[in-house]
Design an enzyme around this catalytic site. Structure first.
Site, mmCIF file in Angstrom:
data_model
loop_
_atom_site.group_PDB
_atom_site.id
_atom_site.type_symbol
_atom_site.label_atom_id
_atom_site.label_comp_id
_atom_site.label_asym_id
_atom_site.label_seq_id
_atom_site.Cartn_x
_atom_site.Cartn_y
_atom_site.Cartn_z
ATOM 1 N N PRO A 309 0.786 -1.228 0.000
ATOM 2 C CA PRO A 309 0.000 0.000 0.000
ATOM 3 C C PRO A 309 0.822 1.284 0.000
ATOM 4 O O PRO A 309 0.247 2.361 -0.135
ATOM 5 C CB PRO A 309 -0.802 -0.120 1.299
ATOM 6 N N CYS A 310 2.148 1.219 0.158
ATOM 7 C CA CYS A 310 2.952 2.440 0.299
ATOM 8 C C CYS A 310 3.907 2.688 -0.861
ATOM 9 O O CYS A 310 3.825 3.717 -1.527
ATOM 10 C CB CYS A 310 3.745 2.394 1.609
ATOM 11 N N PHE A 311 4.830 1.763 -1.105
ATOM 12 C CA PHE A 311 5.883 2.007 -2.083
ATOM 13 C C PHE A 311 5.364 2.412 -3.461
ATOM 14 O O PHE A 311 5.804 3.433 -4.011
ATOM 15 C CB PHE A 311 6.782 0.778 -2.207
ATOM 16 N N ARG A 313 2.507 3.697 -4.544
ATOM 17 C CA ARG A 313 1.767 4.956 -4.619
ATOM 18 C C ARG A 313 2.630 6.153 -4.227
ATOM 19 O O ARG A 313 2.464 7.252 -4.760
ATOM 20 C CB ARG A 313 0.494 4.883 -3.781
ATOM 21 N N ASP A 314 3.572 5.961 -3.275
ATOM 22 C CA ASP A 314 4.442 7.068 -2.894
ATOM 23 C C ASP A 314 5.336 7.476 -4.047
ATOM 24 O O ASP A 314 5.601 8.664 -4.277
ATOM 25 C CB ASP A 314 5.295 6.680 -1.686
#
Length: 487
Positions: A309-311, A313-314
């Site tokens: 969920p992070c890498f 989209r960031d």
């Protein structure tokens, strides 16, 4: 000026806390880092959002002796916390809940929770919009609820935003919402900090207790010192603390993840190259270059693409932000393109060794070990690509079978164990480095007649497997399958 407030704890709104109440006692609120850290001053903390990160944060804080009120819109989550049960699957969380009974309760009344506490952490989702930027909708709702709670009290209050937001958000629209809703001025009777977590699902509790870096974007010195004092009580390690203004903290958060994704994609690029050269080994190359202090070995492992969920989209958000400013985002865009290519790379390895459609076994559907999360999972993406090519797919994951079913429309056969998945397949791909995949019984790989092919993207299968099956290590150039170099 040192500010102290002494008051007796009262549980927030009895009708919202049916399962458990706090015990009584004086709570000392101290707003300076030095005195709070050294005197053991007690504070009451509220956590807004009890999801994959919020529930562990609430439990970690409560385990360190703080009284905590968690809030969530889901009645099921609130009931779970009040029953002392983990609402999410995260290693170590249930143990912390067990030792925190009496200090952690939950409610769906955020203003009441804020009114009865000294510090509020906001841990709500900031989903990406169509442009790739993060949406502040849930954060704005939380800030408005915090403001309503602050109207019910007179003492100083610290608000800490941990949700990832776009640069310019905290000191802009979010600060304005908080001031308008609370009728207070940030920097006077209310402090505001942006302090995102650097954690990974599957190791959230460990990462919160032993962080390497604490990032604090502060409205003023008083707010930053107070938050640093709280962290000093929570952390088992002695992390580096970097305090700065809001926009620098917001930039640093997405810059860290963007740099890490670049490092991952670089290692995967090396793996692709090594896999095409006879005798080349990506592990040997990355170990060598990672020994250089200018590079470092962490996250430098050629395997498959990053997910979660992070890498992803960031990285996309950083590129979108740079483009809006008129800055070049070529490196972030190339990183994202290389990452998307990794599923094609694995698919190519499968098709080249198993031309006719048949049963392909996929081991690992979660985006990483120790979590059921399949968001942007390379394993699930491979399943979808294989099915679209006409292959039958049998798959197994220790935790992610149910979530994988819910997150894809393609049909695949969910197997009850890793061994049964291997036994039912004509070719096996190891997509997630779950430790138990290295311990699959060798007999499961054995075949009568044609040997089973195993494509091991993480190179975790051991020598005994190679005795009964054809092991293909992604990132290693094998004799006879690559082009020898010539001068």
């Amino acid at each position: 000026m040192m500010y102290c407030a002494f008051r007796v704890w009262q549980a927030p709104c009895m009708e919202h806390l049916p399962c458990r109440q706090f015990t009584g006692g004086l709570c000392v609120s101290v707003s300076t880092y030095g005195q709070f850290a050294t005197t053991g001053g007690r504070m009451d903390i509220s956590v807004i959002g009890l999801g994959k990160l919020g529930a562990p944060l609430a439990a970690v804080v409560a385990s360190k002796g703080f009284r905590v009120v968690g809030t969530d819109a889901s009645p099921a989550v609130v009931a779970s916390i009040n029953a002392g049960l983990s609402p999410v699957d995260e290693p170590g969380l249930q143990s912390l809940l067990d030792i925190s009974q009496g200090r952690l309760v939950a409610t769906n009344d955020t203003p009441a929770a804020v009114a009865q506490t000294d510090v509020t952490f906001i841990v709500v989702p900031t989903p990406s919009d169509s442009s790739g930027r993060f949406s502040n909708e849930r954060v704005i709702e939380a800030m408005e609820a915090v403001g309503q709670g602050l109207r019910r009290k007179n003492s100083y209050h610290l608000v800490v935003l941990t949700s990832t937001v776009m640069p310019g958000s905290t000191g802009g629209a979010l600060l304005e919402v908080l001031e308008r809703a609370s009728c207070r001025t940030v920097g006077q009777s209310v402090g505001l900090c942006y302090s995102p977590e650097f954690i990974a699902l599957g190791s959230v509790v460990r990462d919160m207790l032993r962080p390497e870096l604490l990032l604090i974007g502060e409205s003023d010195t008083r707010a930053g010192e107070l938050l640093q004092g709280i962290y000093a009580r929570i952390c088992d390690s002695q992390p580096v603390v970097r305090r700065m203004n809001f926009v620098n903290a917001e930039l640093a958060k997405i810059a860290v993840n963007t740099f890490v994704t670049t490092k991952i994609s670089y290692a995967n690029m090396l793996g692709d190259v090594c896999g095409r050269i006879e005798g080349a080994d990506v592990d040997v190359v990355t170990e060598a270059i990672g020994s250089d202090s200018r590079i470092g070995g962490k996250y430098l492992r050629g395997a498959i693409g990053y997910g979660g969920p992070c890498f992803p989209r960031d990285n996309v958000a950083f590129a979108a932000f740079a483009r809006k400013l008129g800055a070049r985002a070529d490196l972030a865009e190339a990183t994202d393109a290389i990452n998307h290519y990794q599923v094609d790379r694995v698919l190519e390895a499968v098709v080249s060794r198993q031309g006719a459609p048949s049963a392909i076994g996929v081991l690992g559907l979660s985006y990483k070990p120790d979590t059921p999360v399949v968001e942007q999972s390379q394993g699930l993406l491979l399943v979808e690509r294989l099915v679209s090519r006409g292959y039958d797919v049998v798959a197994y994951d220790p935790k992610a079978m149910a979530t994988a079913r819910d997150c894809t429309r393609v049909q695949f056969e969910a197997m009850p164990s890793a061994e049964s998945c291997v036994q039912a397949a004509s070719l096996v791909v190891i997509m997630t480095p779950w430790p138990q995949f290295a311990d699959i019984a060798v007999t499961a790989f054995s075949r009568t007649g044609k040997r089973l092919t195993v494509i091991d993207c993480w190179r975790i299968a051991t020598g005994p497997v190679e005795a009964v099956a054809d092991l293909v290590y992604l990132g290693r150039g094998a004799v006879g399958t690559t082009t020898p170099l010539t001068v």
